[in-house]
Design an enzyme around this catalytic site. Sequence first.
Site, PDB file in Angstrom:
ATOM      1  CG  HIS A  99      24.894   9.474 -18.957  1.00 12.15           C
ATOM      2  ND1 HIS A  99      24.975   9.234 -20.309  1.00 12.15           N
ATOM      3  CD2 HIS A  99      23.677   9.016 -18.567  1.00 12.15           C
ATOM      4  CE1 HIS A  99      23.867   8.644 -20.718  1.00 12.15           C
ATOM      5  NE2 HIS A  99      23.061   8.513 -19.679  1.00 12.15           N
ATOM      6  CE  LYS A 126      20.484  11.536 -18.981  1.00  9.94           C
ATOM      7  NZ  LYS A 126      19.956  10.203 -18.658  1.00  9.94           N
ATOM      8  CG  ASP A 147      24.944   9.676 -24.482  1.00  7.04           C
ATOM      9  OD1 ASP A 147      24.382   9.219 -23.468  1.00  7.04           O
ATOM     10  OD2 ASP A 147      25.791   9.042 -25.128  1.00  7.04           O
ATOM     11  NE  ARG A 161       3.192  19.386  -2.346  1.00  8.42           N
ATOM     12  CZ  ARG A 161       1.899  19.087  -2.106  1.00  8.42           C
ATOM     13  NH1 ARG A 161       1.578  18.347  -1.061  1.00  8.42           N
ATOM     14  NH2 ARG A 161       0.955  19.543  -2.906  1.00  8.42           N
TER      15      ARG A 161
END
Length: 305
Positions: free
Chosen positions: A139, A160, A178, A244
């Site tokens: 997915h 997404k 999808d 980071r």
Amino acid sequence: MPKVTLQSIIEEFKLEEVTQYGSASDILITVADITRPGLQLAGYYDHFGPDRIQLIGNMEMAFLEKLSPEQRYTCLDALFSKGIPCIILTRDHRAFDEMIEVSKTYQTCILRTAEPTSTFMSSLIKHLNVELAPTTTLHGVLVEIYGEGILILGESGVGKSETAMEIVKRGHRLIADDLVEVRRVSDTTLLGRAPELIRHLIEIRGIGIVDVKELYGVSSVKIQDSINFVINLENWDENKIYERLGVVEETTEILGIPVPSITIPVRPGRNLAIIAEVAAINFRQKQMGYNAAQALTDRLFRHNK
């Protein structure tokens, strides 16, 4: 176990059906190996794989031509009796009368192509390796950014599809939204594509289904692509410490293959399409030998000496 119908191979390679018995859609190919049955025609069947497509080219035809009709029938009968799925003649070779007679006896079709044997064999094996590769469905969204296949994963509603739409608007290409069908075509390569039913379509909440190819043209979509990099999207967690500097190398395992990846926290105001572009460029830089995080570490080391 993945299977390919003989009918799909006939259509893919535009093969001529010299003889046809029943429906080619009912004949299933389950292995990607191809056999050129030179030894078998000479009578040697040890380690023979009867489930493989049999390919007959110049050498095999030259051998058969030197035999008498009775000998030719005998060696072809022995081959066909093993239950082979089909025989493909290359270079437009004409099937011998004995071959057609034996194919009728065992209800095994004979196909033909004008392609040279080695060229056709290579193309067919490549096709079967893809179609018969181990497969899973994820997915997510698969896009091509600057030539890199980027798989975007995350929970439903994280953004997404909206990110994919913005990526397409910025001149990149959509492969799947999808649902992404992923195939492991080698020990290092994953191919992704959309199920045919939803190919080129994106679902945008509040708008509905959008056909990307019709909206932005054929240059905005692609049938399939390698999966080179994974972006995992997740809702911002105030209690989680996110990377980071990019010193730590993450991977996401798909079908047993570790794929380089990063995790992007999502919250209002972040432009995920730009972040995905930068991630793709940064990934390519690393592949070419330059790591910005490592370069900064080296600078700090030299500065503190």
